[in-house]
Write a protein that holds these residues in place. Sequence first.
Motif, mmCIF file in Angstrom:
data_model
loop_
_atom_site.group_PDB
_atom_site.id
_atom_site.type_symbol
_atom_site.label_atom_id
_atom_site.label_comp_id
_atom_site.label_asym_id
_atom_site.label_seq_id
_atom_site.Cartn_x
_atom_site.Cartn_y
_atom_site.Cartn_z
ATOM 1 N N ASN A 116 0.996 -1.208 0.104
ATOM 2 C CA ASN A 116 -0.114 0.096 0.106
ATOM 3 C C ASN A 116 0.884 1.304 0.229
ATOM 4 O OD1 ASN A 116 -2.335 1.493 0.492
ATOM 5 N ND2 ASN A 116 -2.178 1.589 2.250
ATOM 6 N N GLY A 117 0.479 2.200 -0.819
ATOM 7 C CA GLY A 117 1.270 3.400 -0.843
ATOM 8 C C GLY A 117 2.458 3.438 -1.791
ATOM 9 N N LYS A 118 3.020 2.269 -2.157
ATOM 10 C CA LYS A 118 4.122 2.073 -3.282
ATOM 11 C C LYS A 118 3.678 2.436 -4.464
ATOM 12 C CE LYS A 118 6.514 -1.216 -0.306
ATOM 13 N NZ LYS A 118 7.126 -2.638 -0.201
ATOM 14 N N ASN A 119 4.527 2.150 -5.544
ATOM 15 C CA ASN A 119 4.173 2.392 -6.877
ATOM 16 C C ASN A 119 3.309 1.768 -7.566
ATOM 17 O OD1 ASN A 119 4.235 2.820 -9.602
ATOM 18 N ND2 ASN A 119 6.345 2.133 -10.222
ATOM 19 N N SER A 120 1.793 2.507 -7.929
ATOM 20 C CA SER A 120 0.752 1.610 -8.300
ATOM 21 C C SER A 120 1.085 0.751 -9.390
ATOM 22 C CB SER A 120 -0.342 2.619 -8.691
ATOM 23 O OG SER A 120 0.240 3.416 -9.860
ATOM 24 N N ALA A 121 2.128 0.772 -10.227
ATOM 25 C CA ALA A 121 2.241 -0.288 -11.122
ATOM 26 C C ALA A 121 2.889 -1.436 -10.848
ATOM 27 C CB ALA A 121 3.113 0.599 -12.220
ATOM 28 N N LEU A 122 3.528 -1.452 -9.431
ATOM 29 C CA LEU A 122 3.888 -2.723 -8.646
ATOM 30 C C LEU A 122 2.937 -3.766 -8.843
ATOM 31 C CD1 LEU A 122 6.738 -3.790 -7.391
ATOM 32 C CD2 LEU A 122 5.714 -2.754 -5.428
ATOM 33 N N ASP A 123 3.721 -5.018 -9.274
ATOM 34 C CA ASP A 123 2.874 -6.135 -9.323
ATOM 35 C C ASP A 123 3.299 -6.897 -8.171
ATOM 36 O OD1 ASP A 123 1.008 -7.908 -10.294
ATOM 37 O OD2 ASP A 123 2.120 -8.951 -11.536
ATOM 38 N N PHE A 124 2.332 -7.802 -7.693
ATOM 39 C CA PHE A 124 2.452 -8.799 -6.683
ATOM 40 C C PHE A 124 1.335 -9.777 -6.781
ATOM 41 C CE2 PHE A 124 0.214 -5.144 -4.718
ATOM 42 C CZ PHE A 124 -0.802 -5.671 -4.003
ATOM 43 N N PRO A 125 1.393 -11.146 -6.438
ATOM 44 C CA PRO A 125 0.656 -12.107 -6.764
ATOM 45 C C PRO A 125 -0.654 -12.046 -6.339
ATOM 46 C CG PRO A 125 2.578 -12.925 -5.695
ATOM 47 C CD PRO A 125 2.721 -11.549 -5.654
ATOM 48 N N TYR A 126 -1.024 -11.394 -5.251
ATOM 49 C CA TYR A 126 -2.452 -11.206 -5.030
ATOM 50 C C TYR A 126 -2.958 -10.115 -5.243
ATOM 51 C CZ TYR A 126 -1.846 -15.838 -2.842
ATOM 52 O OH TYR A 126 -1.637 -17.268 -2.614
ATOM 53 N N LYS A 127 -2.411 -9.146 -6.139
ATOM 54 C CA LYS A 127 -3.041 -7.866 -6.312
ATOM 55 C C LYS A 127 -4.371 -7.788 -7.063
ATOM 56 C CE LYS A 127 -1.593 -3.548 -8.534
ATOM 57 N NZ LYS A 127 -0.414 -2.774 -9.520
ATOM 58 N N GLN A 128 -4.571 -8.439 -8.017
ATOM 59 C CA GLN A 128 -5.950 -8.471 -8.623
ATOM 60 C C GLN A 128 -6.377 -9.967 -8.806
ATOM 61 O OE1 GLN A 128 -5.454 -5.938 -11.905
ATOM 62 N NE2 GLN A 128 -6.862 -4.553 -10.963
ATOM 63 N N PHE A 129 -7.641 -10.440 -8.701
ATOM 64 C CA PHE A 129 -8.210 -11.547 -9.043
ATOM 65 C C PHE A 129 -9.643 -11.457 -9.362
ATOM 66 C CE2 PHE A 129 -7.482 -10.212 -4.579
ATOM 67 C CZ PHE A 129 -8.627 -10.270 -4.124
ATOM 68 N N ASP A 130 -10.275 -12.508 -9.800
ATOM 69 C CA ASP A 130 -11.717 -12.559 -10.007
ATOM 70 C C ASP A 130 -12.429 -13.166 -8.951
ATOM 71 O OD1 ASP A 130 -11.122 -11.286 -12.464
ATOM 72 O OD2 ASP A 130 -11.342 -13.322 -13.823
ATOM 73 N N VAL A 131 -13.714 -12.688 -8.551
ATOM 74 C CA VAL A 131 -14.307 -13.314 -7.451
ATOM 75 C C VAL A 131 -15.881 -13.609 -7.906
ATOM 76 C CG1 VAL A 131 -15.236 -12.946 -5.155
ATOM 77 C CG2 VAL A 131 -13.287 -11.995 -5.918
ATOM 78 N N THR A 132 -16.253 -14.776 -7.681
ATOM 79 C CA THR A 132 -17.826 -15.241 -8.053
ATOM 80 C C THR A 132 -18.375 -15.415 -6.442
ATOM 81 O OG1 THR A 132 -17.338 -16.283 -10.004
ATOM 82 C CG2 THR A 132 -19.147 -16.914 -8.943
ATOM 83 N N VAL A 133 -19.476 -14.499 -6.457
ATOM 84 C CA VAL A 133 -20.092 -14.577 -4.981
ATOM 85 C C VAL A 133 -21.343 -15.497 -5.284
ATOM 86 C CG1 VAL A 133 -21.438 -13.441 -3.183
ATOM 87 C CG2 VAL A 133 -19.150 -12.662 -4.224
ATOM 88 N N ASP A 134 -21.533 -16.543 -4.660
ATOM 89 C CA ASP A 134 -22.763 -17.399 -5.009
ATOM 90 C C ASP A 134 -23.810 -17.295 -3.742
ATOM 91 O OD1 ASP A 134 -22.614 -18.968 -7.692
ATOM 92 O OD2 ASP A 134 -20.778 -19.684 -6.598
ATOM 93 N N MET A 135 -25.109 -17.005 -3.964
ATOM 94 C CA MET A 135 -26.121 -17.166 -2.847
ATOM 95 C C MET A 135 -26.559 -18.801 -2.941
ATOM 96 S SD MET A 135 -25.604 -14.240 -2.056
ATOM 97 C CE MET A 135 -26.595 -14.194 -0.604
ATOM 98 N N ILE A 136 -26.303 -19.408 -1.702
ATOM 99 C CA ILE A 136 -26.267 -20.730 -1.806
ATOM 100 C C ILE A 136 -27.763 -21.138 -0.964
ATOM 101 C CG2 ILE A 136 -25.590 -23.108 -0.975
ATOM 102 C CD1 ILE A 136 -23.787 -21.845 -3.098
ATOM 103 N N GLN A 137 -28.415 -22.071 -1.545
ATOM 104 C CA GLN A 137 -29.686 -22.479 -0.742
ATOM 105 C C GLN A 137 -29.868 -24.155 -1.274
ATOM 106 O OE1 GLN A 137 -33.760 -21.631 -2.139
ATOM 107 N NE2 GLN A 137 -34.137 -20.774 -0.236
ATOM 108 N N ALA A 138 -29.987 -24.703 -0.001
ATOM 109 C CA ALA A 138 -29.948 -26.078 0.019
ATOM 110 C C ALA A 138 -28.930 -27.026 -0.874
ATOM 111 C CB ALA A 138 -31.486 -26.786 -0.589
#
Length: 211
Positions: A116-138
Motif C-alpha cells: 500500500n502506498g508504493k508504486n501503483s504499477a508494482l505487481d504482486f501475486p494477490y494484487k488482482q483477482f476475479d471473484v464469484t459470489v454465490d447465494m447458496i440455498q440447500a
Amino acid sequence: MNTQKLRNMSVVAVIAIVSIALVVGLSHTQSSHAANAPQGNNVYVFAEGVYPQATFKFREGPVTYEFQGFTQVNNLFSTSASGFSTKQVAPEFTLQRIVGETPYLHKAVDQTYENNGKNSALDFPYKQFDVTVDMIQAGQPIRAFNYKDCSISNYKISAEFDKEEGYTTAGKTGFAELETYTFQCTGYQPVASSYDVMSGNGDKYKPYNQQ
C-alpha cells in the motif's frame, strides 16, 4: 539411604508424574475441543437457508470460502462524470465471516497492506483477482455475481455481540470476532440459473417484443 529420604523421593516422583499427566491431558483436551469446535454455515441460522459463498480466482488457483454476510456497497446503476463523458461506477462489495482458516485470503490482505502506498504499477501475486459470489440455498446456487479484476480496498476485524448482557446469561447470547473485507473491481456480471429455466419454458417465457 534412609527410609525417610526414599519416601520423599517417591512423593516427588509421584507429583512429577501427576503434573506431566495433567499437562498432557489438558493439552489433549484443548486440541480436542479445537478440533471439535462447530464450523461452517451449518451452525448458523439464515433466513430460508440462504447464505453467501465466494470463489476467489487467484493466480495459484481458485479457492472457495463460506461467508456469513455479503453487501453490495455502491449503486450499480450510478455513473460518474469525467469531462464530457460519463462512466459506470466501479463495483464494490463487502464480505463478512467469523475469523477462521482462510489462508489465501489472509495472504491477499497482507500483501495488499505491505504494498500500500508504493508504486501503483508494482505487481504482486494477490494484487488482482476475479471473484464469484454465490447465494447458496440447500446446497445449490440460486443467484450469483461475477466480479472482474478485484482488489482489496479495506480490511478490519471487529467484535459483534448480542444486544443483551452476554456475560451473565450463561451462554444464551454470544460474541463474534468478524472479518470484513471490502473489494473494488473493474467489472460486474449478474448470473442466475433461473434465466435458463425461464428461456426453456417455451410459451411461458417470451421476449417482450414477441408478446
